[in-house]
Each structure stands twice: as structure tokens, then as C-alpha cells.
Design a protein around this motif. Structure first.
Motif, PDB file in Angstrom:
ATOM      1  N   ARG A  53     -12.832 -25.520  43.420  1.00  0.00           N
ATOM      2  CA  ARG A  53     -11.650 -24.851  42.849  1.00  0.00           C
ATOM      3  C   ARG A  53     -10.442 -25.697  43.246  1.00  0.00           C
ATOM      4  O   ARG A  53      -9.751 -25.407  44.230  1.00  0.00           O
ATOM      5  CB  ARG A  53     -11.531 -23.418  43.360  1.00  0.00           C
ATOM      6  CG  ARG A  53     -12.672 -22.501  42.937  1.00  0.00           C
ATOM      7  CD  ARG A  53     -12.520 -21.102  43.547  1.00  0.00           C
ATOM      8  NE  ARG A  53     -13.656 -20.265  43.216  1.00  0.00           N
ATOM      9  CZ  ARG A  53     -13.700 -19.410  42.202  1.00  0.00           C
ATOM     10  NH1 ARG A  53     -12.645 -19.292  41.409  1.00  0.00           N
ATOM     11  NH2 ARG A  53     -14.772 -18.688  41.966  1.00  0.00           N
ATOM     12  N   PRO A  54     -10.179 -26.764  42.504  1.00  0.00           N
ATOM     13  CA  PRO A  54      -9.202 -27.786  42.908  1.00  0.00           C
ATOM     14  C   PRO A  54      -7.808 -27.241  43.206  1.00  0.00           C
ATOM     15  O   PRO A  54      -7.169 -27.649  44.172  1.00  0.00           O
ATOM     16  CB  PRO A  54      -9.177 -28.747  41.717  1.00  0.00           C
ATOM     17  CG  PRO A  54     -10.466 -28.522  41.003  1.00  0.00           C
ATOM     18  CD  PRO A  54     -10.810 -27.085  41.202  1.00  0.00           C
ATOM     19  N   GLU A  55      -7.324 -26.311  42.406  1.00  0.00           N
ATOM     20  CA  GLU A  55      -5.966 -25.808  42.585  1.00  0.00           C
ATOM     21  C   GLU A  55      -5.845 -25.050  43.900  1.00  0.00           C
ATOM     22  O   GLU A  55      -4.903 -25.222  44.681  1.00  0.00           O
ATOM     23  CB  GLU A  55      -5.602 -24.907  41.398  1.00  0.00           C
ATOM     24  CG  GLU A  55      -4.107 -24.610  41.317  1.00  0.00           C
ATOM     25  CD  GLU A  55      -3.754 -23.889  40.021  1.00  0.00           C
ATOM     26  OE1 GLU A  55      -2.970 -22.939  40.110  1.00  0.00           O
ATOM     27  OE2 GLU A  55      -4.270 -24.271  38.950  1.00  0.00           O
ATOM     28  N   MET A  56      -6.839 -24.188  44.122  1.00  0.00           N
ATOM     29  CA  MET A  56      -6.855 -23.424  45.377  1.00  0.00           C
ATOM     30  C   MET A  56      -7.027 -24.363  46.568  1.00  0.00           C
ATOM     31  O   MET A  56      -6.364 -24.236  47.603  1.00  0.00           O
ATOM     32  CB  MET A  56      -7.994 -22.394  45.331  1.00  0.00           C
ATOM     33  CG  MET A  56      -8.196 -21.612  46.627  1.00  0.00           C
ATOM     34  SD  MET A  56      -9.278 -22.446  47.811  1.00  0.00           S
ATOM     35  CE  MET A  56     -10.820 -22.462  46.936  1.00  0.00           C
ATOM     36  N   LYS A  58      -6.233 -27.481  46.904  1.00  0.00           N
ATOM     37  CA  LYS A  58      -5.044 -28.277  47.167  1.00  0.00           C
ATOM     38  C   LYS A  58      -4.061 -27.495  48.036  1.00  0.00           C
ATOM     39  O   LYS A  58      -3.422 -28.047  48.958  1.00  0.00           O
ATOM     40  CB  LYS A  58      -4.393 -28.660  45.844  1.00  0.00           C
ATOM     41  CG  LYS A  58      -3.213 -29.601  45.997  1.00  0.00           C
ATOM     42  CD  LYS A  58      -2.678 -30.015  44.623  1.00  0.00           C
ATOM     43  CE  LYS A  58      -1.496 -30.978  44.786  1.00  0.00           C
ATOM     44  NZ  LYS A  58      -0.961 -31.394  43.467  1.00  0.00           N
ATOM     45  N   ILE A  59      -3.945 -26.199  47.770  1.00  0.00           N
ATOM     46  CA  ILE A  59      -3.061 -25.353  48.604  1.00  0.00           C
ATOM     47  C   ILE A  59      -3.637 -25.233  50.008  1.00  0.00           C
ATOM     48  O   ILE A  59      -2.904 -25.302  51.006  1.00  0.00           O
ATOM     49  CB  ILE A  59      -2.887 -23.961  47.965  1.00  0.00           C
ATOM     50  CG1 ILE A  59      -2.191 -24.083  46.609  1.00  0.00           C
ATOM     51  CG2 ILE A  59      -2.099 -23.041  48.891  1.00  0.00           C
ATOM     52  CD1 ILE A  59      -2.104 -22.780  45.840  1.00  0.00           C
ATOM     53  N   GLU A  98      -8.654 -17.455  45.334  1.00  0.00           N
ATOM     54  CA  GLU A  98      -7.221 -17.716  45.178  1.00  0.00           C
ATOM     55  C   GLU A  98      -6.548 -17.649  46.544  1.00  0.00           C
ATOM     56  O   GLU A  98      -6.937 -16.852  47.402  1.00  0.00           O
ATOM     57  CB  GLU A  98      -6.561 -16.682  44.254  1.00  0.00           C
ATOM     58  CG  GLU A  98      -7.070 -16.676  42.827  1.00  0.00           C
ATOM     59  CD  GLU A  98      -6.421 -15.580  42.001  1.00  0.00           C
ATOM     60  OE1 GLU A  98      -5.366 -15.061  42.440  1.00  0.00           O
ATOM     61  OE2 GLU A  98      -6.957 -15.244  40.943  1.00  0.00           O
ATOM     62  N   GLU A 100      -2.501 -17.771  48.229  1.00  0.00           N
ATOM     63  CA  GLU A 100      -1.057 -17.815  47.994  1.00  0.00           C
ATOM     64  C   GLU A 100      -0.347 -17.887  49.331  1.00  0.00           C
ATOM     65  O   GLU A 100      -0.611 -17.076  50.237  1.00  0.00           O
ATOM     66  CB  GLU A 100      -0.613 -16.561  47.237  1.00  0.00           C
ATOM     67  CG  GLU A 100       0.889 -16.523  46.967  1.00  0.00           C
ATOM     68  CD  GLU A 100       1.325 -15.239  46.276  1.00  0.00           C
ATOM     69  OE1 GLU A 100       2.562 -14.993  46.204  1.00  0.00           O
ATOM     70  OE2 GLU A 100       0.443 -14.468  45.826  1.00  0.00           O
TER      71      GLU A 100
END
Length: 600
Positions: A53-56, A58-59, A98, A100
Motif C-alpha cells: 500500500r504505497p501511499e500508506m 510512504k506516510i 490507512e 493519518e
């Protein structure tokens, strides 16, 4: 925002999608897979961040300790061999979907799992210190304890009534914290040391059963178990005698310990007169886990050649007492010197000793000590018999004023007991100490002072002693001690104005002074005041004991230091000249510059 706390996750939640909120306790990068230990008030949860899950992911790579996070993911079982039995969620982990960042954090001044932090660092950074799991546990324990008190008292018909925080200064005990009045020039309120007088007034007003979990204030020197502001569970009731009040309070404290930490206290608690507690243990709050006891030998050494003993034994307020240490003859001279230095803290000038090599020979042949040759064989036989000494034991002696002997040997008893293993193995040893003296004599001021407070009732049969011999007057007072800590104290109060006036007279408080300080109470007592009494428990001390903490500062969210300072907010602090003028106050003995003096 969240569906679960971290500590609520377990095998039963496997397969569920959850949302957690908390702080990054630790981040670990294991060859392309990132693990985040997320922490909230309920515990820790392991979060697994996969790179698929690249976006997650990266965070996740940007996360650092103490970042505030919201994480959504699926609960799954941990791989075999990787479970953690030390945390509630140790069987499971969360596969992160996810993540945040609710708020990043600068680098904290310390690691939250560092157990070797100085107290100064902790108190200066108290907000972060309170995030530590141990402090979270302590504060939740304190909350459970307070709620257990409330539940019991509510069910027993007590009602919670607030009493004033700004009240009249009546300096009879510790120093008051004074609050200047802006609208009444030159006059002051005091912060309450206790709601004592107001709860008595509530009994006179007919409220019958009162309680309050209340802040109190005393401007006194601080120790590990003292704070300038502290919290007590304040209780008062009418139409019950001393024994009935003790019974209710005992059931209350048994219930609180059971509900808060699952501890079973004995039923009933032993009750011990004050005089016996001082004679046997040298303390009015003895630690009954320690099996050692003091032995009175004052009468046995009145005629011995050893003047250190004989002079004290024949003095008006002297005591000579012994403390037997089973098997203590093996102690080295260095150990004995160390204990001698220890009792010096309590004012003792020295600590004599005898090593009992052969209990059947009460002389220099069987006993080893510099003082044996100056004691008669009769005295030595009496000492061995009374202490129950056996061959191989050691007996310590202290001779001084009674208070010094009690303080010194009482403290030595506890120290030796815990250091040398003379304890009974029980986790909790509660004890009621009863029959306190009404007064003690203040040598410095040359007058009688109240042992508890001047509103404590004397025993019915001792009322006549108020005028003739106050020193022999006993009070309807009682303290609860557990493991050497005083957890609460109280008494039956004086409910008749004539008796209260006699007590004031015994204390050297004249009629004019009594009217000035306590006229409102004396007047109220004349309107059919009922018999009443109560007790106040120290919530801070109880929580400290339950938590096994070293200081009450570890169970108070924002405590003061031993210098009565808050390192977090830098209080107390200076105030500006305008504030002082509004309060009609001019500071003395304070260095000021010429400009400030000109303004004044």
C-alpha cells in the motif's frame, strides 16, 4: 474517530476492521516492513505497515516517536512465536490500511520507556511523563479508588456537599495559605486545611451523613507523602458512637481495596490503644508486617552502674527500650555502626547493643558488649527474659526522652524488619489505633496542644480531667494505619458548647480569642447540635500505596516538588506591581530596581 482502544484488541477481534487513535510509542523498520507500536491510555497495539500500500507506507516512513496518529486496519493473529503476553493485545496485530498523522511531534526530551529518569526531568516535562504507561496506570487506579469511595458512600446514604475554598484563617495546626481580599482592604481568606468546621456545621444543620472528595492546603515542610495541596475523602455522620463509626469506615476501606485492586483485607481489623502501640512499636502507625517488637526495660535499669541507662530511667520523661534481632549476633561491627548512624536521624545520641552468645550465662561470659560489665546480672537476666532472647540473637538499646526512643527504635524496627526479612509475608496489615491522648505538652511554648484538633471529644469519663489533669485525658479519636502508613484519621466531635469551651481553656485559648476564631461554631453548638463524628482518608496516600509507588507525586497529575514548586508551570511566580497595588500589598525584603520603587 476511533472504534477501539489499543488495549481492547484480543483474539475475539480477529478479522474486524478497526480504527485506532493514539501516539507512536516506537517505530521499527524491518527490511521493508514497518512496525509501529501505537499507544493510548488502555495499552499498546502492534501495527504492521506493508509496502503493497504505497501511499500508506510512504506516510509510515515519516512517523517518529510521539506522533499523534489515526490508524485504520484489520485485526489478525500474530505469527506463531511472536505473541507478547505482557500486553493486553499481545495475541494480535493490525494490518494497516490507512494512516493519518493527526499531529507530528518534535523529538521528546526523553524516551517514555526510560525507567531511570530524574524526578526533575519528569516534573518539568510532566505532560509527556503522564503519557508513560506506568503513570497512565497510576492515574486510572486513582480514579477507580475515588469511584469506589463514591459508590460505597452513595449507597450508604451519604450525600456529597461542597464546602468553601475561601474561608477564615484559624492557625491552630499547620500554617495556612493566605489569600488577600481585594475588596476588603487588609483582610485575608485562608485556603482550608480541612473542611472540619463546615462538616460539623452540616451535622448541626441536620444533613446527618456527608462526604466530599476535597482539596485541602497546608503550608508545611514537604516529604515523599506530603504536598502543599492534597486530596482527602472527608466524611461525617451523626447519631453514631465511636465504635459504630469505626465499623462503617472499616467496611468502606475493605470495599475500596477490593474494588480498586482486588485485595482482600482482614475482617475485622485489629484495634490497638495508642499507649500500647507506642510501647510495642514506637509508632502510632505501626507496620504490622514487621514481626519485631520493642521491649520496655526502664524499670529494670534504674539501679545499674551504667549511668547512660540509669540517669534516663530515673528521669521524669525518660525511656529505656530494647529491640531483639533474632540471629543478629552475626552482624558485623560495620553493620551495627550503620544502624547507630541511622537512629541519629531521629535524635538518638547512640545505640547500645548486646550480642547473646549464650543465653544461659547472663554475664560477660555469655554476653558480648561494651556495656555488659556496667549492668547487674539481675538486670541482664530481666532483659533476656523480657525480650525472649535466644543464643545467637542481638539486642539493641536506646535510652533517651520517650519521644526520641520511640521515633528511633520505631524506625529501626521497620528498617531491620524489611532489610533482614523479619516480616510475616502478608500483603496488607491494617490496624485501628484508638484511645489517643487529647493533648500533648509543647515544651517550647509551655502549653498543652491538641493531638488531633481542638474539636475532638474527650472520653465521657475524662471530661473532668480537662480542668484538673489534661495530660491524662483520652480522646474519642481513631486512626487507620496500613503497612506503616496513616491512611485516615478521625474522631467523635464535641457537640456541646460547654465542653468545647473547657477544651479551649485547657489549650490556653481565652474566651475572647475563642469567640474571635470560633464564635460561629460555639453559637451553632447551642442549637441542639447532635452527637457526631467522622474521618478523613488521604486519597493520595491510598492511591500511592495501592500503586506501589515511592512518592505521592507518582499518583498526582500535576504535583509540587519538595520546595512547593510546579516545575511545569514555574509556579509560584512573581506578579506585577499593579496586581499588588489592587490587593493593597507592598513586598518586604525583596530587591527592586529604582524604577519599581518609584512606581510603588
Amino acid at each position: 474517530m476511533r472504534t477501539h482502544y489499543c488495549g481492547q484488541l484480543n483474539a475475539q477481534t480477529i478479522g474486524q476492521e478497526v480504527t485506532l487513535c493514539g501516539w507512536a510509542h516506537r517505530r521499527r523498520d524491518h527490511g521493508g516492513v514497518i512496525f509501529i507500536d501505537l499507544r493510548d491510555r488502555q495499552g499498546l497495539a502492534q501495527v504492521v505497515c506493508d509496502p503493497d500500500r504505497p501511499e500508506m507506507f510512504k506516510i509510515a516512513e515519516t512517523i517518529r516517536n510521539e506522533y499523534c496518529l489515526k490508524i485504520t486496519g484489520k485485526v489478525r493473529a500474530r505469527p506463531a512465536g511472536s505473541t507478547n503476553p505482557n500486553i493486553a493485545s499481545g495475541e494480535v496485530e493490525i494490518l494497516c490500511h490507512e494512516i493519518e498523522v493527526l499531529n507530528p511531534s518534535i523529538t521528546p526530551p526523553f524516551q517514555l520507556d526510560d525507567e531511570n529518569l530524574s524526578e526533575t526531568v519528569r516534573l518539568t516535562n510532566r505532560v509527556l511523563d503522564l503519557r508513560r504507561p506506568q503513570m497512565q496506570k497510576n492515574m486510572q487506579l486513582r480514579y477507580r479508588t475515588a469511584m469506589a469511595f463514591r459508590r460505597y458512600l452513595d449507597q450508604a446514604g451519604f450525600i456529597d456537599i461542597e464546602t468553601p475554598m475561601l474561608t477564615k484563617s484559624t492557625p491552630e495546626g499547620a500554617r495556612d495559605y493566605l489569600v488577600p481580599s481585594r475588596v476588603n482592604d487588609g483582610q485575608f481568606f485562608a485556603l482550608p486545611q480541612s473542611p472540619q468546621l463546615f462538616k460539623q456545621l452540616l451535622m448541626i444543620a441536620g444533613f446527618d451523613r456527608y462526604y466530599q472528595i476535597v482539596k485541602c492546603f497546608r503550608d508545611e515542610d514537604l516529604r515523599a507523602d506530603r504536598q502543599p495541596e492534597f486530596t482527602q475523602v472527608d466524611i461525617e455522620t451523626s447519631f453514631l458512637n465511636e465504635s459504630e463509626i469505626i465499623s462503617i469506615m472499616e467496611d468502606l476501606i475493605r470495599t475500596v481495596f477490593k474494588e480498586a485492586i482486588g485485595a482482600d483485607l482482614p475482617n475485622p481489623f485489629p484495634r490497638l490503644p495508642y499507649a500500647e502501640a507506642m510501647r510495642r512499636y514506637g509508632s502510632d502507625k505501626p507496620d504490622l508486617r514487621v514481626t519485631l517488637e520493642l521491649t520496655e526495660i526502664t524499670d529494670a535499669v534504674k539501679d545499674v552502674p551504667f549511668k547512660v541507662f540509669a540517669n534516663v530511667a530515673n528521669s521524669e520523661n525518660g525511656r529505656v527500650a530494647a529491640l531483639r534481632v533474632p540471629g543478629g549476633a552475626s552482624m558485623t561491627r560495620g553493620e551495627i555502626d550503620g544502624y547507630t548512624e541511622f537512629v541519629g536521624i531521629y535524635g538518638a545520641k547512640g545505640l547500645a547493643y548486646i550480642k547473646v552468645n549464650d543465653v544461659h550465662q547472663p554475664n560477660e561470659t555469655g554476653l558480648q558488649s561494651p556495656i555488659v560489665k556496667n549492668l547487674t546480672e539481675t538486670a541482664l537476666t530481666t532483659i533476656l527474659t523480657r525480650t525472649g532472647a535466644q543464643s545467637g540473637d542481638l539486642i539493641f538499646f536506646c535510652a533517651d526522652k520517650t519521644k526520641v526512643v520511640n521515633d528511633a527504635l520505631g524506625a529501626l524496627r521497620v528498617k531491620l524488619g524489611h532489610e533482614k526479612g523479619f516480616v510475616n509475608g502478608n500483603a496488607w496489615e491494617p490496624l485501628w489505633v484508638i484511645d489517643f491522648p487529647m493533648f500533648e505538652y509543647d515544651e517550647e511554648d509551655k502549653r498543652w496542644v491538641a493531638c488531633h484538633h481542638p474539636f475532638t471529644s474527650p472520653k465521657d469519663e475524662h471530661v473532668d480531667l480537662l480542668a484538673t489533669d489534661p495530660g491524662k485525658c483520652l480522646a474519642k479519636a481513631y486512626d487507620l494505619a496500613v503497612n506503616g502508613w496513616e491512611l485516615g484519621g478521625g474522631s467523635v466531635r464535641i457537640h456541646r458548647a460547654d465542653v468545647q469551651e473547657q477544651v479551649f481553656k485547657a489549650l490556653g485559648i481565652g474566651e475572647e480569642e475563642a469567640r474571635l476564631k470560633f464564635g460561629f461554631l460555639l453559637d451553632a453548638l447551642k442549637y441542639g447540635a447532635p452527637p457526631h463524628g467522622g474521618l478523613a482518608f488521604g486519597l493520595d496516600r491510598i492511591a500511592t500505596m495501592m500503586a506501589g509507588a515511592e512518592s505521592i507525586r507518582d499518583v498526582i497529575a500535576f504535583p509540587k516538588t519538595q520546595r512547593a514548586q510546579c516545575l511545569l508551570t514555574n509556579a509560584p511566580s512573581e506578579v506585577d506591581e499593579k496586581q499588588l497595588r489592587e490587593l493593597h500589598i507592598r513586598l518586604r525584603n525583596v530587591k527592586t530596581d529604582a524604577k519599581a520603587e518609584a512606581k510603588a
